[in-house]
Scaffold this active site. Structure first.
Site, PDB file in Angstrom:
ATOM      1  N   GLU A 148       0.840  -1.200   0.000  1.00  0.00           N
ATOM      2  CA  GLU A 148       0.000   0.000   0.000  1.00  0.00           C
ATOM      3  C   GLU A 148       0.876   1.252   0.000  1.00  0.00           C
ATOM      4  OE1 GLU A 148      -2.817   0.092   3.251  1.00  0.00           O
ATOM      5  OE2 GLU A 148      -3.794   1.900   2.458  1.00  0.00           O
ATOM      6  N   GLU A 161      -6.138  -9.204   3.756  1.00  0.00           N
ATOM      7  CA  GLU A 161      -5.233  -8.532   4.710  1.00  0.00           C
ATOM      8  C   GLU A 161      -5.213  -9.371   5.979  1.00  0.00           C
ATOM      9  OE1 GLU A 161      -5.861  -4.307   5.472  1.00  0.00           O
ATOM     10  OE2 GLU A 161      -6.396  -3.984   3.367  1.00  0.00           O
ATOM     11  N   TYR A 217      -6.722  -8.997  11.532  1.00  0.00           N
ATOM     12  CA  TYR A 217      -5.460  -8.566  12.156  1.00  0.00           C
ATOM     13  C   TYR A 217      -5.322  -9.165  13.544  1.00  0.00           C
ATOM     14  CZ  TYR A 217      -4.366  -5.387   8.380  1.00  0.00           C
ATOM     15  OH  TYR A 217      -4.024  -4.874   7.155  1.00  0.00           O
ATOM     16  N   ASN A 267     -12.475  -1.244  -0.681  1.00  0.00           N
ATOM     17  CA  ASN A 267     -11.734  -1.806   0.447  1.00  0.00           C
ATOM     18  C   ASN A 267     -12.349  -1.290   1.742  1.00  0.00           C
ATOM     19  OD1 ASN A 267      -9.130  -2.856   1.868  1.00  0.00           O
ATOM     20  ND2 ASN A 267      -9.292  -0.725   2.539  1.00  0.00           N
ATOM     21  N   GLU A 268     -12.619  -2.183   2.663  1.00  0.00           N
ATOM     22  CA  GLU A 268     -13.151  -1.778   3.989  1.00  0.00           C
ATOM     23  C   GLU A 268     -14.155  -0.636   3.831  1.00  0.00           C
ATOM     24  OE1 GLU A 268     -10.135  -1.262   7.016  1.00  0.00           O
ATOM     25  OE2 GLU A 268      -9.547  -3.371   6.871  1.00  0.00           O
ATOM     26  N   GLN A 290       2.167  -6.116   5.622  1.00  0.00           N
ATOM     27  CA  GLN A 290       2.328  -5.817   4.230  1.00  0.00           C
ATOM     28  C   GLN A 290       3.713  -6.269   3.784  1.00  0.00           C
ATOM     29  OE1 GLN A 290       1.154  -1.810   3.135  1.00  0.00           O
ATOM     30  NE2 GLN A 290      -0.797  -1.940   4.220  1.00  0.00           N
TER      31      GLN A 290
HETATM   32  O1  AHR Z   1      -2.912  -2.492   6.296  1.00  0.00           O
HETATM   33  C1  AHR Z   1      -3.189  -1.266   6.879  1.00  0.00           C
HETATM   34  C2  AHR Z   1      -4.664  -0.894   6.782  1.00  0.00           C
HETATM   35  O2  AHR Z   1      -5.415  -1.804   7.526  1.00  0.00           O
HETATM   36  C3  AHR Z   1      -5.279  -0.960   5.415  1.00  0.00           C
HETATM   37  O3  AHR Z   1      -5.054   0.199   4.685  1.00  0.00           O
HETATM   38  C4  AHR Z   1      -6.737  -1.108   5.717  1.00  0.00           C
HETATM   39  O4  AHR Z   1      -7.433  -1.804   4.701  1.00  0.00           O
HETATM   40  C5  AHR Z   1      -6.748  -1.840   7.047  1.00  0.00           C
HETATM   41  O5  AHR Z   1      -7.556  -1.223   7.972  1.00  0.00           O
END
Ligand code: AHR
Length: 526
Positions: A56, A326, A270, A203-204, A375
Site C-alpha cells: 500500500e 489482509e 489482524y 476496500n473496507e 504488508q
Molecule cells: O494495512 C493497513 C490498513 O489496515 C489498510 O489500509 C486497511 O485496509 C486496514 O484497515
C-alpha cells in the site's frame, strides 16, 4: 497493614521477575503431540494464492521499500530495488495487491501515469497526511509484478471514485484494441495489454472506504461490477470488499445481495493480542504477550469457520471464494518512527504466527482461495525491512520461504492430539500442524511449536497406501529468545537451518521440535 504491604511488594517482585522476550528462556521438559496424517485422503488444492502479498501507499512500503526511482544510487531496475526483486523471486510470490488498503478508495489512477515530473502531488489522507508524488503508478506496479513473477491484484476506488473511472482503468490496462485509452497506454510505453487477473471493488467500505452500510455497499457493488469487464482475453476475478475481523453481519448482507459479477469476497483479520487503543510492543515484551498474540492469531480459525457457514448458506455450490486479503500482526509502531507509518519489528513470535496461520488457512482451502499478508515491506508484519541501501529479511519472510512447498499442493488432513502450552490462565495448543502432497508425490509436513520454553516430541503415523515414503529432510526456524529479530546490524540472527531432529521408520515419523520453532519436513519415496 504490614502483611498487605509485604504482599504487594512480593507480587511486584514476581512481576518484575517475569521473563521478558529478550531473556533466554530456560528450557522445560518436552511436551508431546501425536498426529495422524491421512495421506490417502487428499482434500482440495491449497491455492498458491494463499501465499499472496499486499503493498500500500503507506509509510515506507512503496517509497524506500520497493521503489527508489531510476536515479537512485541504490541498485535498481527501472526504479525498483534489485535486492527486493531478488528476495521476492526466491519465495515465488503468487500475487500482489495494490494500491491499498484505505489508500485504494482515495486513489485516482490517472494521477499515476505519464511523465513522472508532471504527475500531481496529492495528500495521502489516511497515512500521515504526507505528500504522494505518484512516482509509483500503474506502469511501475505492473512492471514490478512482472519482475517478481506475481499476478497483479488491483484494488479500485469505490469510496471516492466512480464506475466510469474504474472501467477506464481496466480498459487502459487490459484492452488490446485501438481505443483511446489503449493508445494512451501505448504512448506511455506499454504496447501489449497487461493481464490483470484480480480486481478488488473497494476496500473496507464499512470504514475508511466510505463508512457505508452493508446494504448501501452491496448496491454499489452491483453497480460497479457491471462495468468491470473482461477485455482481450483477460479474465477478472471480481472481489467484493468484505468484513473486518469478526464483524460478520457485513458478510451476511453482502453474500445475500450480491450473487452476480462476483468471484470473491474479502475478509481482513489482524492479530493484536490486545485492543486497537492499546497495542502491544513488537519487541521486549513479557511472556504473557506471547500467549496473548498467539491466542488472537489462532482465533482466525473460528472466524473463518463462521464466515464459511454464512457463505455456504448464500452460495451452497462454493462458487464464490473467501479472500483473506489482509492479515498479520499489528503492534505499536517502533519508537522514533512516524506512528502513521505502521513500521514495526518482526520477531520469532511473528514467524510462529505466520506458520500457525498458514496451517489454519490450509484447512480452509476449500473456500479460502487467497490470503495476503499485510504488508510486503516496512509496514506491519513485513517480510522485508529496508533502511537506505540496506535490506533485511524478517523471520516472517523465512516462513514464506519454507512453506512455499505447499503452494498448489493437495491438502492432506492431519488429526492432532497435543499437550497444551500454559502460562497462568493462558493456554495454547503446543503444536500446530498441516500437510500436503505435491505433484511429484512428496509429502510436506509443517509443524509449529507454539511453546516459548518447552521442546515438543511429535510422533506421527502416516496412513498411506500404494506409496512408500523412505526419507525425511527438512528445515527449522528458531531463535534464542521470543523476540529475536533480524536487524540491519545483524541481518541473519533468525534464519532457517537444516533440521536433523526427524526420523522416519516405515510409516512412523518422529520429530523433536525446539521451543518457539517452525519446522517444515519433506517425506519422499525411494
Ligand atoms: O494495512 C493497513 C490498513 O489496515 C489498510 O489500509 C486497511 O485496509 C486496514 O484497515
Amino acid at each position: 497493614m504490614k502483611r498487605s504491604a509485604l504482599a504487594i511488594s512480593a507480587s511486584l517482585l514476581g512481576w518484575l521477575l517475569l521473563p521478558t522476550a529478550t531473556d533466554v528462556l530456560l528450557a522445560q521438559e518436552a511436551k508431546r503431540a501425536t498426529l495422524t496424517i491421512r495421506a490417502g485422503e487428499p482434500g482440495p488444492q491449497i491455492s498458491r494464492h494463499l501465499y499472496g502479498h499486499f503493498a500500500e501507499h503507506l509509510g515506507r512500503c512503496i517509497y524506500d521499500g520497493l521503489w527508489v526511482g531510476p536515479q537512485s544510487s541504490i541498485p535498481n531496475t527501472r526504479g525498483i530495488r534489485n535486492d527486493v526483486i531478488e528476495a521476492l523471486r526466491k519465495i515465488k510470490i503468487p500475487n500482489l495487491r495494490w494500491p491499498g488498503g484505505c489508500f485504494a478508495d482515495q486513489y485516482h489512477w490517472r494521477d499515476g501515469i505519464g511523465a513522472a515530473e508532471k504527475r500531481p502531488r496529492r495528500v495521502n489522507i489516511h497515512w500521515g497526511g504526507v505528500v504522494e508524488d505518484n512516482g509509483f503508478g500503474t506502469h511501475e506496479f505492473l512492471d514490478f509484478c512482472e519482475r517478481i513473477g506475481a499476478d497483479p491484484y488491483v484494488a479500485s476506488n469505490v469510496g471516492s471514485g466512480s464506475p466510469q473511472e474504474m472501467a477506464d482503468w481496466i480498459e487502459y490496462m487490459t484492452f488490446g484494441g485501438d481505443s483511446d485509452l489503449a493508445k494512451l497506454r501505448q504512448a506511455n510505453g506499454r504496447v501489449q495489454p497487461w493481464k490483470v487477473p484480480f480486481l478488488g471493488i473497494g476496500n473496507e467500505n464499512w470504514g475508511c472506504g466510505g463508512r457505508m452500510t452493508p446494504e448501501y455497499y452491496s448496491d454499489l457493488y452491483r453497480r460497479f461490477s457491471v462495468y468491470a469487464r473482461d477485455w482481450s482475453g483477460n479474465r477478472l476475478q471480481r472481489i467484493a470488499a468484505g468484513p473486518g475481523g469478526t464483524e460478520l453481519h457485513w458478510l451476511d448482507v453482502l453474500a445475500e445481495r450480491v450473487k452476480e459479477g462476483v468471484q470473491g469476497i474479502s475478509m481482513h483479520y489482524y492479530t493484536l493480542g490486545n485492543t486497537w487503543q492499546d497495542k502491544l510492543p513488537a519487541t521486549g515484551f513479557p511472556e504473557k504477550d506471547w500467549y496473548a498474540v498467539l491466542r488472537d492469531a489462532l482465533k482466525i480459525d473460528g472466524v473463518l469457520a463462521e464466515a464459511e457457514k454464512i457463505m455456504e448458506r448464500h452460495d451452497p455450490n462454493g462458487r464464490v471464494g473467501l479472500y483473506v486479503d489482509e492479515w498479520g500482526t499489528w503492534y505499536k509502531a517502533e519508537a522514533g518512527t512516524n506512528p502513521a507509518f505502521l513500521y514495526q519489528q518482526n520477531t520469532m513470535r511473528d514467524a510462529v504466527v505466520a506458520g500457525a496461520t498458514f496451517n489454519i488457512l490450509h484447512r480452509h482451502a476449500q473456500r479460502v482461495k487467497m490470503a495476503n499478508i499485510a504488508q510486503l515491506v516496512n509496514v506491519l508484519q513485513a517480510l522485508i525491512l529496508t533502511e537506505g541501501g540496506k535490506m533485511v529479511l524478517t523471520p516472517t519472510y523465512h516462513v514464506f520461504d519454507m512453506y512455499q512447498v505447499h503452494q498448489d499442493a493437495a491438502f492432506l488432513p492431519v488429526d492432532v492430539t497435543t499437550d497444551n502450552s500454559t502460562l497462568g490462565a493462558e493456554s495454547l495448543p503446543a503444536v500446530s500442524a498441516s500437510a500436503s502432497r505435491d505433484t511429484q508425490g512428496r509429502v510436506h509436513v509443517s509443524l509449529v511449536n507454539l511453546d516459548p520454553r518447552a521442546p515438543v516430541t511429535v510422533e506421527a503415523r502416516i496412513i498411506i497406501e500404494g506409496q512408500k515414503l523412505t526419507s525425511v529432510s527438512g528445515r527449522v526456524l528458531t531463535a534464542p529468545a521470543m523476540d529475536t529479530h533480524n536487524g540491519f546490524e545483524a541481518p541473519n540472527r533468525v534464519q532457517p537451518a537444516a533440521f536433523t531432529g526427524a526420523t522416519l521408520e516405515g510409516s512412523f515419523l518422529k520429530a523433536q521440535l525446539p521451543p518457539r520453532s517452525v519446522v517444515v519436513l519433506t517425506l519422499a519415496g525411494p
